[in-house]
Every structure is written in C-alpha cells, then in structure tokens.
Enzyme design. Structure first.
Site, PDB file in Angstrom:
ATOM      1  N   GLU A  20      48.313 -23.224 -69.414  1.00 58.17           N
ATOM      2  CA  GLU A  20      47.171 -23.326 -70.330  1.00 58.17           C
ATOM      3  C   GLU A  20      47.504 -24.312 -71.442  1.00 58.17           C
ATOM      4  O   GLU A  20      48.123 -23.930 -72.451  1.00 58.17           O
ATOM      5  CB  GLU A  20      46.872 -21.965 -70.955  1.00 58.17           C
ATOM      6  CG  GLU A  20      46.546 -20.885 -69.955  1.00 58.17           C
ATOM      7  CD  GLU A  20      45.718 -19.780 -70.604  1.00 58.17           C
ATOM      8  OE1 GLU A  20      44.582 -19.590 -70.172  1.00 58.17           O
ATOM      9  OE2 GLU A  20      46.194 -19.140 -71.542  1.00 58.17           O
TER      10      GLU A  20
ATOM     11  N   GLY B 222      39.580 -22.859 -75.517  1.00 57.03           N
ATOM     12  CA  GLY B 222      38.475 -22.603 -76.436  1.00 57.03           C
ATOM     13  C   GLY B 222      37.859 -23.847 -77.058  1.00 57.03           C
ATOM     14  O   GLY B 222      37.093 -23.754 -78.009  1.00 57.03           O
TER      15      GLY B 222
ATOM     16  N   SER C 275      39.159 -23.723 -71.138  1.00 54.17           N
ATOM     17  CA  SER C 275      37.766 -24.157 -71.050  1.00 54.17           C
ATOM     18  C   SER C 275      37.231 -24.231 -69.617  1.00 54.17           C
ATOM     19  O   SER C 275      36.411 -25.100 -69.304  1.00 54.17           O
ATOM     20  CB  SER C 275      37.580 -25.497 -71.773  1.00 54.17           C
ATOM     21  OG  SER C 275      37.864 -25.347 -73.149  1.00 54.17           O
TER      22      SER C 275
ATOM     23  N   ASN D  98      40.432 -13.148 -69.677  1.00 52.89           N
ATOM     24  CA  ASN D  98      41.081 -12.674 -70.899  1.00 52.89           C
ATOM     25  C   ASN D  98      40.006 -12.512 -71.972  1.00 52.89           C
ATOM     26  O   ASN D  98      39.504 -13.503 -72.488  1.00 52.89           O
ATOM     27  CB  ASN D  98      42.140 -13.707 -71.323  1.00 52.89           C
ATOM     28  CG  ASN D  98      42.762 -13.386 -72.663  1.00 52.89           C
ATOM     29  OD1 ASN D  98      42.605 -12.288 -73.190  1.00 52.89           O
ATOM     30  ND2 ASN D  98      43.482 -14.352 -73.223  1.00 52.89           N
TER      31      ASN D  98
ATOM     32  N   LYS E 264      40.323 -11.398 -74.837  1.00 50.74           N
ATOM     33  CA  LYS E 264      40.904 -11.544 -76.185  1.00 50.74           C
ATOM     34  C   LYS E 264      40.430 -10.389 -77.070  1.00 50.74           C
ATOM     35  O   LYS E 264      40.193  -9.298 -76.572  1.00 50.74           O
ATOM     36  CB  LYS E 264      40.557 -12.908 -76.779  1.00 50.74           C
ATOM     37  CG  LYS E 264      40.859 -14.053 -75.814  1.00 50.74           C
ATOM     38  CD  LYS E 264      40.838 -15.379 -76.479  1.00 50.74           C
ATOM     39  CE  LYS E 264      40.988 -16.459 -75.419  1.00 50.74           C
ATOM     40  NZ  LYS E 264      41.245 -17.761 -75.997  1.00 50.74           N
TER      41      LYS E 264
ATOM     42  N   HIS F 199      50.815 -15.703 -74.146  1.00 49.70           N
ATOM     43  CA  HIS F 199      49.598 -16.468 -74.448  1.00 49.70           C
ATOM     44  C   HIS F 199      49.840 -17.311 -75.702  1.00 49.70           C
ATOM     45  O   HIS F 199      50.486 -16.865 -76.646  1.00 49.70           O
ATOM     46  CB  HIS F 199      48.408 -15.528 -74.646  1.00 49.70           C
ATOM     47  CG  HIS F 199      47.108 -16.257 -74.644  1.00 49.70           C
ATOM     48  ND1 HIS F 199      46.659 -16.955 -75.749  1.00 49.70           N
ATOM     49  CD2 HIS F 199      46.187 -16.447 -73.670  1.00 49.70           C
ATOM     50  CE1 HIS F 199      45.494 -17.523 -75.451  1.00 49.70           C
ATOM     51  NE2 HIS F 199      45.192 -17.233 -74.195  1.00 49.70           N
TER      52      HIS F 199
ATOM     53  N   GLU G 161      48.069 -17.991 -78.122  1.00 52.19           N
ATOM     54  CA  GLU G 161      47.642 -17.401 -79.404  1.00 52.19           C
ATOM     55  C   GLU G 161      48.716 -16.485 -79.960  1.00 52.19           C
ATOM     56  O   GLU G 161      48.916 -16.414 -81.173  1.00 52.19           O
ATOM     57  CB  GLU G 161      46.298 -16.676 -79.218  1.00 52.19           C
ATOM     58  CG  GLU G 161      45.162 -17.686 -79.120  1.00 52.19           C
ATOM     59  CD  GLU G 161      43.999 -17.260 -78.248  1.00 52.19           C
ATOM     60  OE1 GLU G 161      43.855 -16.064 -77.948  1.00 52.19           O
ATOM     61  OE2 GLU G 161      43.227 -18.153 -77.843  1.00 52.19           O
TER      62      GLU G 161
HETATM   63  C1  PEP Z   1      42.539 -18.425 -72.725  1.00 52.92           C
HETATM   64  O1  PEP Z   1      42.567 -18.091 -73.905  1.00 52.92           O
HETATM   65  O2  PEP Z   1      43.354 -17.944 -71.930  1.00 52.92           O
HETATM   66  C2  PEP Z   1      41.533 -19.396 -72.300  1.00 52.92           C
HETATM   67  C3  PEP Z   1      41.752 -20.069 -71.223  1.00 52.92           C
HETATM   68  O3  PEP Z   1      40.425 -19.530 -73.107  1.00 52.92           O
HETATM   69  P1  PEP Z   1      39.106 -20.417 -72.796  1.00 52.92           P
HETATM   70  O4  PEP Z   1      38.757 -20.229 -71.346  1.00 52.92           O
HETATM   71  O5  PEP Z   1      38.074 -19.857 -73.711  1.00 52.92           O
HETATM   72  O6  PEP Z   1      39.459 -21.828 -73.095  1.00 52.92           O
END
Ligand code: PEP
Length: 285
Positions: free
Chosen positions: A202, A208, A248, A47, A49, A132, A134
C-alpha cells in the site's frame, strides 16, 4: 486404484466440510478457494478503519449476505474492534471472513486499550491487519514492533495481513524497494513460515487520496517484492504468498489490475464501506 482412492477421499472431505457451523465458516485454513487457472486465491480485504456504527456495519454485511459472491474469491472485512463480534455473528457468507485491524504482541495483562490475539480467537476472528501505514505513522509503530506483533499473532494461530509501502517522499527519492524490503526483512528475521501471511503493498501516497498506482507500476513493485521474498524465504513460499495492492482502489479501477500476474487482490479502505465493494470482489471474474 489411485484415482478411486482420491475420489473416496474427495467425497469424505466434502462430507466432512458439508456442515455450516461457525467453526468451519471462520476457519479459512480448512477451505480452498483456489481456482484452477490461478494458484493463488484472489483476495479482497475491506478495511473499515475507524468508521461505522452498528447500523452501517449491519447494512454492509447484509449487502454481502444478499449478494451471490464468487466462490473463488476470499473476502475479508475488518470493522473497528467494537464491532468484530457483530460482524462474526451477522456474516452468513462462507467466503467472507472477519479481520481485526490490530493486535498486540503480549498474551494478556496490564496493556490498557490493546487488543489481544486470544480475545480475537475467542470471538472467532481469523485475521488481523498489522503494519498499516496509519499505525506506522500516527501510532509510531516501527518495523521491529510490527514484526513482533506479526510473529505473536501467527504463533497463536491467526492469519496476518501485513501492510507495507513507501511514503511520497520515499517514492520521490526512488527508494520504494529499499523501504518495502526493509519492512519485509523485519518480519523475515522473526518468521520463517509465511503460509499465513498475506502481504498488502500500500503506497502511502495512494491511500485515501484517489490517486491509485497504475496497474503496471503496482505489478512492477509486486514482482520485485515476490523476487525479494524468493531470496529470503525461498521460491516455493514466495510463489504462494498473496500480494495485495491497496490505495484508492474502487469499483471502476479494480478491473484494470485484472491481467497483472502478481496482483493477487486488494486491500480496500474507503470503497469497502460502499456498494462498489461488491464490484471490486467481482473484478477478477
Ligand atoms: C487502506 O487504508 O488500506 C486503503 C487502501 O485505503 P483507501 O482504499 O481508502 O485508499
């Protein structure tokens, strides 16, 4: 006789799929990446983003094009909407598909700024990420809206990467399972066929932050998600749903999830923009 017939049918289907056309390439319904030791095909999503430029996305795709990727891993990259066409056109890998990061639950009309499912199909984009965290938090998308978008996308023939997960406060309050069940139930209420849904667990506190869930904690939640799905959509379907871990994941820690039976892959944010994305793709082999 039966063996002979199935051999002929295997040869026919091999010949039918032998071309290298865009429609075959961007249609994961027609392909089978299943490896014999694992019924659910390993899946690694990236992703991007709201990151990237024509140049940087070209570099990421070229890196994938120039790498020998494992045949038994389905890879999905989700660039920002303005770069979807570029990604579809530049991607030359048969096991790599393109995903949108969002789509709307109406076909077309006066919905300024929204992304239509029809437009995604027109571009040859087979996947969309929905739910997601976000978008749940920043854009205030609630369970019902995400479920409605999921149903709409599926009904129009897209595949959906459905994100769920608890916040830090919810984890500390010990309600992780209540939260993910509630998020899933909203979709269960409107969708009965889960064939084209990939669930991405997630935990919001892991996204992040550099603080990934431990592999055993992730496995624990994934197993409970699968058990819950078995009760609401049936065991057969639940066994087939891929449940990704996201939060992460990087080129180093991905291998630590290797022996976790219900971790069927990853949804990767930051690391999907970097060369280590290939290490994550290779982490199960
Ligand atoms: C995400 O936003 O789907 C995600 C898993 O981000 P990150 O790997 O940067 O934690």
């Amino acid at each position: 006789m039966v063996r002979a017939l199935s051999l002929i049918s295997a040869i026919q289907s091999h010949l039918a799929g032998g071309g290298n056309g865009r429609s075959e390439k961007q249609n994961p319904h027609q392909k089978d990446h299943t490896n014999s030791s694992q019924a659910r095909t390993f899946f690694v999503g990236g992703n991007f983003k709201m990151n990237g430029s024509k140049k940087s996305i070209h570099e990421i795709i070229e890196r994938l094009n120039n790498t020998k990727l494992p045949e038994n891993v389905e890879v999905v990259i989700a660039p920002p909407a303005p770069y979807l066409q570029q990604a579809v056109t530049e991607n030359k890998q048969k096991t790599v598909y393109v995903s949108a990061q969002n789509s709307f639950d109406k076909a077309s009309g006066a919905y300024t700024g929204e992304v239509s499912v029809e437009a995604l199909k027109d571009l040859g984009v087979p996947y969309v990420i929905l739910g997601h965290s976000e978008r749940r938090t920043i854009n205030k998308e609630d369970d019902a809206f995400i479920a409605s978008k999921t149903k709409f996308a599926l009904d129009q023939g897209l595949k959906v990467i459905l994100c769920i997960g608890e916040t830090l406060e919810e984890k500390q309050a010990n309600i992780t399972l209540d939260v993910v069940k509630r998020q899933l139930q909203a979709v269960v209420d409107v969708v009965s066929d889960w064939t084209n849904i990939v669930v991405a667990y997630e935990p919001v506190w892991a996204i992040g932050t550099g603080l990934a869930a431990t592999p055993s904690d992730a496995q624990d939640v994934h197993k409970q998600i699968r058990d819950f799905l078995a009760t609401v959509i049936g065991k057969d379907q639940a066994e087939k749903v891929r449940i990704l871990y996201g939060g992460s994941v990087n080129g180093k820690n991905a291998v630590e999830f290797r022996d976790k039976a219900d971790v069927d892959g990853f949804l990767v944010g930051g690391a999907s923009l970097k060369p280590e994305f290939v290490d994550i793709i290779n982490s199960r082999n």
